[in-house]
Scaffold this motif. Sequence first.
Motif, PDB file in Angstrom:
ATOM      1  N   ASP A 148     -38.878 -54.411 128.982  1.00  0.00           N
ATOM      2  CA  ASP A 148     -38.578 -55.824 129.195  1.00  0.00           C
ATOM      3  C   ASP A 148     -38.115 -56.507 127.920  1.00  0.00           C
ATOM      4  OD1 ASP A 148     -39.356 -55.352 131.736  1.00  0.00           O
ATOM      5  OD2 ASP A 148     -41.305 -56.369 131.577  1.00  0.00           O
ATOM      6  N   HIS A 149     -37.575 -57.699 128.120  1.00  0.00           N
ATOM      7  CA  HIS A 149     -37.134 -58.547 127.015  1.00  0.00           C
ATOM      8  C   HIS A 149     -38.037 -59.763 127.046  1.00  0.00           C
ATOM      9  CE1 HIS A 149     -33.834 -56.122 128.563  1.00  0.00           C
ATOM     10  NE2 HIS A 149     -33.433 -56.018 127.322  1.00  0.00           N
ATOM     11  N   ARG A 150     -39.021 -59.799 126.163  1.00  0.00           N
ATOM     12  CA  ARG A 150     -40.086 -60.789 126.293  1.00  0.00           C
ATOM     13  C   ARG A 150     -40.097 -61.791 125.153  1.00  0.00           C
ATOM     14  NH1 ARG A 150     -44.417 -56.549 127.332  1.00  0.00           N
ATOM     15  NH2 ARG A 150     -45.759 -58.243 128.034  1.00  0.00           N
ATOM     16  N   TYR A 186     -37.842 -60.231 122.490  1.00  0.00           N
ATOM     17  CA  TYR A 186     -38.020 -58.993 121.751  1.00  0.00           C
ATOM     18  C   TYR A 186     -38.038 -57.830 122.725  1.00  0.00           C
ATOM     19  CZ  TYR A 186     -39.209 -62.204 118.031  1.00  0.00           C
ATOM     20  OH  TYR A 186     -39.156 -63.214 117.109  1.00  0.00           O
ATOM     21  N   GLU A 187     -37.519 -56.682 122.271  1.00  0.00           N
ATOM     22  CA  GLU A 187     -37.562 -55.490 123.112  1.00  0.00           C
ATOM     23  C   GLU A 187     -37.888 -54.274 122.260  1.00  0.00           C
ATOM     24  OE1 GLU A 187     -33.781 -54.554 124.953  1.00  0.00           O
ATOM     25  OE2 GLU A 187     -32.699 -54.661 123.060  1.00  0.00           O
ATOM     26  N   SER A 188     -38.399 -53.263 122.917  1.00  0.00           N
ATOM     27  CA  SER A 188     -38.695 -51.988 122.271  1.00  0.00           C
ATOM     28  C   SER A 188     -37.427 -51.377 121.700  1.00  0.00           C
ATOM     29  CB  SER A 188     -39.281 -51.041 123.315  1.00  0.00           C
ATOM     30  OG  SER A 188     -39.252 -49.713 122.827  1.00  0.00           O
ATOM     31  N   THR A 207     -29.544 -57.557 132.431  1.00  0.00           N
ATOM     32  CA  THR A 207     -29.090 -56.190 132.647  1.00  0.00           C
ATOM     33  C   THR A 207     -28.489 -55.668 131.343  1.00  0.00           C
ATOM     34  OG1 THR A 207     -28.610 -56.689 134.959  1.00  0.00           O
ATOM     35  CG2 THR A 207     -27.539 -54.748 134.017  1.00  0.00           C
ATOM     36  N   GLU A 208     -28.770 -54.409 131.054  1.00  0.00           N
ATOM     37  CA  GLU A 208     -28.256 -53.843 129.802  1.00  0.00           C
ATOM     38  C   GLU A 208     -26.955 -53.102 130.042  1.00  0.00           C
ATOM     39  OE1 GLU A 208     -31.593 -51.540 128.377  1.00  0.00           O
ATOM     40  OE2 GLU A 208     -32.637 -53.380 127.792  1.00  0.00           O
ATOM     41  N   PHE A 209     -26.039 -53.167 129.073  1.00  0.00           N
ATOM     42  CA  PHE A 209     -24.818 -52.381 129.177  1.00  0.00           C
ATOM     43  C   PHE A 209     -24.436 -51.854 127.801  1.00  0.00           C
ATOM     44  CE2 PHE A 209     -21.464 -54.808 127.104  1.00  0.00           C
ATOM     45  CZ  PHE A 209     -21.969 -56.099 127.072  1.00  0.00           C
ATOM     46  N   HIS A 247     -28.964 -48.384 121.454  1.00  0.00           N
ATOM     47  CA  HIS A 247     -28.248 -49.665 121.322  1.00  0.00           C
ATOM     48  C   HIS A 247     -27.553 -50.056 122.620  1.00  0.00           C
ATOM     49  CE1 HIS A 247     -25.637 -52.846 120.034  1.00  0.00           C
ATOM     50  NE2 HIS A 247     -24.633 -52.189 120.568  1.00  0.00           N
ATOM     51  N   HIS A 248     -27.611 -51.328 122.935  1.00  0.00           N
ATOM     52  CA  HIS A 248     -26.922 -51.845 124.124  1.00  0.00           C
ATOM     53  C   HIS A 248     -26.784 -53.350 123.980  1.00  0.00           C
ATOM     54  CE1 HIS A 248     -31.309 -52.003 125.028  1.00  0.00           C
ATOM     55  NE2 HIS A 248     -30.973 -53.237 125.391  1.00  0.00           N
ATOM     56  N   ASP A 249     -25.956 -53.925 124.834  1.00  0.00           N
ATOM     57  CA  ASP A 249     -25.847 -55.380 124.885  1.00  0.00           C
ATOM     58  C   ASP A 249     -26.323 -55.839 126.261  1.00  0.00           C
ATOM     59  OD1 ASP A 249     -24.690 -55.939 122.202  1.00  0.00           O
ATOM     60  OD2 ASP A 249     -23.159 -54.558 122.936  1.00  0.00           O
ATOM     61  N   HIS A 250     -26.195 -57.141 126.549  1.00  0.00           N
ATOM     62  CA  HIS A 250     -26.840 -57.676 127.752  1.00  0.00           C
ATOM     63  C   HIS A 250     -25.937 -58.553 128.612  1.00  0.00           C
ATOM     64  CE1 HIS A 250     -30.090 -56.698 124.872  1.00  0.00           C
ATOM     65  NE2 HIS A 250     -30.696 -56.270 125.947  1.00  0.00           N
ATOM     66  N   ILE A 251     -26.122 -58.446 129.926  1.00  0.00           N
ATOM     67  CA  ILE A 251     -25.518 -59.387 130.884  1.00  0.00           C
ATOM     68  C   ILE A 251     -26.653 -60.164 131.511  1.00  0.00           C
ATOM     69  CG2 ILE A 251     -23.983 -59.700 132.845  1.00  0.00           C
ATOM     70  CD1 ILE A 251     -23.130 -56.957 132.737  1.00  0.00           C
TER      71      ILE A 251
HETATM   72 ZN   LIG Z   1     -32.114 -54.775 126.097  1.00  0.00          ZN
END
Ligand SMILES: [Zn+2]
Lengths: 144, 144
Positions: free
Chosen positions: A35-37, A83-85, A103-105, A90-94
Amino acid sequence: MSSNKNNLTKILKISGLRNTPQRQAILDELNRTRDHRDVEEIYFSLKKKGIKVSRATVYRTLELFVNHYLIRRLDLGEGKYRYESRESDHHDHIVCLDCNKITEFMNNRIEELQEEVAQENGFFLKRHVHQLFGHCLNETCPNK
Amino acid sequence: MSSNKNNLTKILKISGLRNTPQRQAILDELNRTRDHRDVEEIYFSLKKKGIKVSRATVYRTLELFVNHYLIRRLDLGEGKYRYESRESDHHDHIVCLDCNKITEFMNNRIEELQEEVAQENGFFLKRHVHQLFGHCLNETCPNK
DNA sequence: AAATTCTTTGAGACTCATTCTCAACAACAT
DNA sequence: ATGTTGTTGAGAATGAGTCTCAAAGAATTT
Ligand SMILES: [Zn+2]
Ligand SMILES: [Zn+2]
Ligand SMILES: [Zn+2]
Ligand SMILES: [Zn+2]
């Protein structure tokens, strides 16, 4: 978990820092999910588990971990950080403008083009912030 | 300027809103340059010109203009917003980590790929945030 | 195991950007 | 010119994040 604990202790020791129950708990808490908390979510998760910790320590520890590349900090324009683990690549987000689903991309061609753009403009690229915002097609989204 | 004033008045009127010296001055101030300015900079520029305006009005007016697509708001992760004129075409930004220089870029291929990524993930894309951070090669940059 | 050293923590004060409140003010239509 | 209603200014309020400092507690040494 145990190897994880030893791991954190080692990483901190290199910088002359100590491991503590609070630090271990915060890292475990983030690594437990993808998660992104935000800080409040992390703080209350720990409280609910009966862990003795203060907001100040959560703030301090998250910054420490970001600086030591143990977690990632993201700014989705909400006026606060998430924050995320760092156990994922590496990824970016929608982000959905309706239900806030994240959502990660990851798109290699975009990553290459970022390097090109930086070079063309006389920059040595260090990092980037890349977020897409739109409407998701989920049935459960209030938008549908 | 005069046509600009009539213009703003018309745009506001559609929404039942009024034009005022403060609103006109804030729009003129942003359209005067291609800079990316924060609220304090805008506020003091107006004050220096002898325009009677308060911070509250600057904040309120900037938000109004963003919502009416008269200006753009950007968040470069500084803990505050910057604003720019909308007289330039869409672009994204590269920021120097040393001298904070902001350079604009526009890459059509990246924009296309953003659409593709959104589609692949089941999103209808509305907007994006895309910033590159690095070290510039300017002679005047403290880094060199 | 106890003492020592030095880092870390907790509670609350503080900062800073931004938003809110409300009485006074001023566009704009008639 | 007058009335209606949107707008402004000043300062209080908010909220995320930072800072302070005395008490607590890791890690090391004896
Ligand atoms: Zn992420
Ligand atoms: Zn959604
Ligand atoms: Zn530079
Ligand atoms: Zn720009």
